[in-house]
Design an enzyme around this catalytic site. Sequence first.
Site, PDB file in Angstrom:
ATOM      1  N   CYS A  28      74.009  35.948  25.982  1.00 26.93           N
ATOM      2  CA  CYS A  28      73.016  36.176  24.381  1.00 26.93           C
ATOM      3  C   CYS A  28      73.628  37.958  24.549  1.00 26.93           C
ATOM      4  CB  CYS A  28      72.260  35.749  24.252  1.00 26.93           C
ATOM      5  SG  CYS A  28      70.766  35.792  26.191  1.00 26.93           S
ATOM      6  N   ASP A  87      75.908  32.519  21.467  1.00 32.13           N
ATOM      7  CA  ASP A  87      74.535  32.877  20.255  1.00 32.13           C
ATOM      8  C   ASP A  87      75.248  34.139  19.715  1.00 32.13           C
ATOM      9  OD1 ASP A  87      74.140  35.690  21.324  1.00 32.13           O
ATOM     10  OD2 ASP A  87      71.480  34.951  21.380  1.00 32.13           O
ATOM     11  N   HIS A  88      74.908  34.598  18.783  1.00 35.90           N
ATOM     12  CA  HIS A  88      75.680  35.274  17.615  1.00 35.90           C
ATOM     13  C   HIS A  88      76.020  37.026  17.935  1.00 35.90           C
ATOM     14  CE1 HIS A  88      71.285  35.634  17.293  1.00 35.90           C
ATOM     15  NE2 HIS A  88      71.011  37.029  16.678  1.00 35.90           N
ATOM     16  N   ARG A 135      71.094  29.070  56.216  1.00 34.50           N
ATOM     17  CA  ARG A 135      70.022  29.601  56.000  1.00 34.50           C
ATOM     18  C   ARG A 135      69.991  29.811  54.480  1.00 34.50           C
ATOM     19  NH1 ARG A 135      69.015  35.742  55.028  1.00 34.50           N
ATOM     20  NH2 ARG A 135      71.222  36.267  54.834  1.00 34.50           N
ATOM     21  N   HIS A 148      74.261  33.234  47.282  1.00 32.96           N
ATOM     22  CA  HIS A 148      73.065  32.731  48.071  1.00 32.96           C
ATOM     23  C   HIS A 148      71.995  31.630  47.276  1.00 32.96           C
ATOM     24  CE1 HIS A 148      72.565  37.349  50.271  1.00 32.96           C
ATOM     25  NE2 HIS A 148      73.434  37.068  50.407  1.00 32.96           N
ATOM     26  N   ASN A 149      72.251  31.561  46.212  1.00 33.48           N
ATOM     27  CA  ASN A 149      71.629  30.499  45.158  1.00 33.48           C
ATOM     28  C   ASN A 149      72.223  29.408  45.061  1.00 33.48           C
ATOM     29  OD1 ASN A 149      70.928  33.723  44.055  1.00 33.48           O
ATOM     30  ND2 ASN A 149      69.294  32.799  45.151  1.00 33.48           N
ATOM     31  N   ARG A 207      66.953  27.392  51.256  1.00 32.10           N
ATOM     32  CA  ARG A 207      65.788  28.059  50.329  1.00 32.10           C
ATOM     33  C   ARG A 207      66.820  27.188  49.090  1.00 32.10           C
ATOM     34  NH1 ARG A 207      67.851  33.307  52.629  1.00 32.10           N
ATOM     35  NH2 ARG A 207      65.927  33.832  54.447  1.00 32.10           N
TER      36      ARG A 207
END
Length: 142
Positions: free
Chosen positions: A65, A8-9, A132, A98-99, A136
């Site tokens: 942003c 965005d701006h 592991r 991890h994600n 998740r």
Amino acid sequence: MKISIGNDHAGPDYKKAIVKYLEDKGIEVINHGTDTFDSVDYPDFVHPVANDVENGVADFGIIICGSGNGVAMSVNKHQKIRAALCWIKEIAALARQHNDANIISIPARYTSIQQAIEMVDTFLNTDFEGGRHQNRVNKIPC
């Protein structure tokens, strides 16, 4: 590798610097962001990034942003998107490790351009550890 970017701006300068950094490394960039500081509605510029990542048009996404929150909330509504709000490169590494994050969200008002570039570099060069962590990630609806 192909990266989709939107902002965005609050982020034109960040986007320009990140795009130059990526292109100098030979990475193709799809630019959905604004180039002006005129107020815009950030969802209009980041939903296309999420679509690119979700549909396999881009390998990863970068969204920018002021706080990084609004853009992250917007794209995380998409299936198959795991956007992580990052403010230091260590968080960017963990988001990938991890994600299995596939979009990095950058808060332009709270990081420098150099920090943003370092976070992007870390994000793109860090692999998901699986193991592991996979269990998740599998519990995140998509």
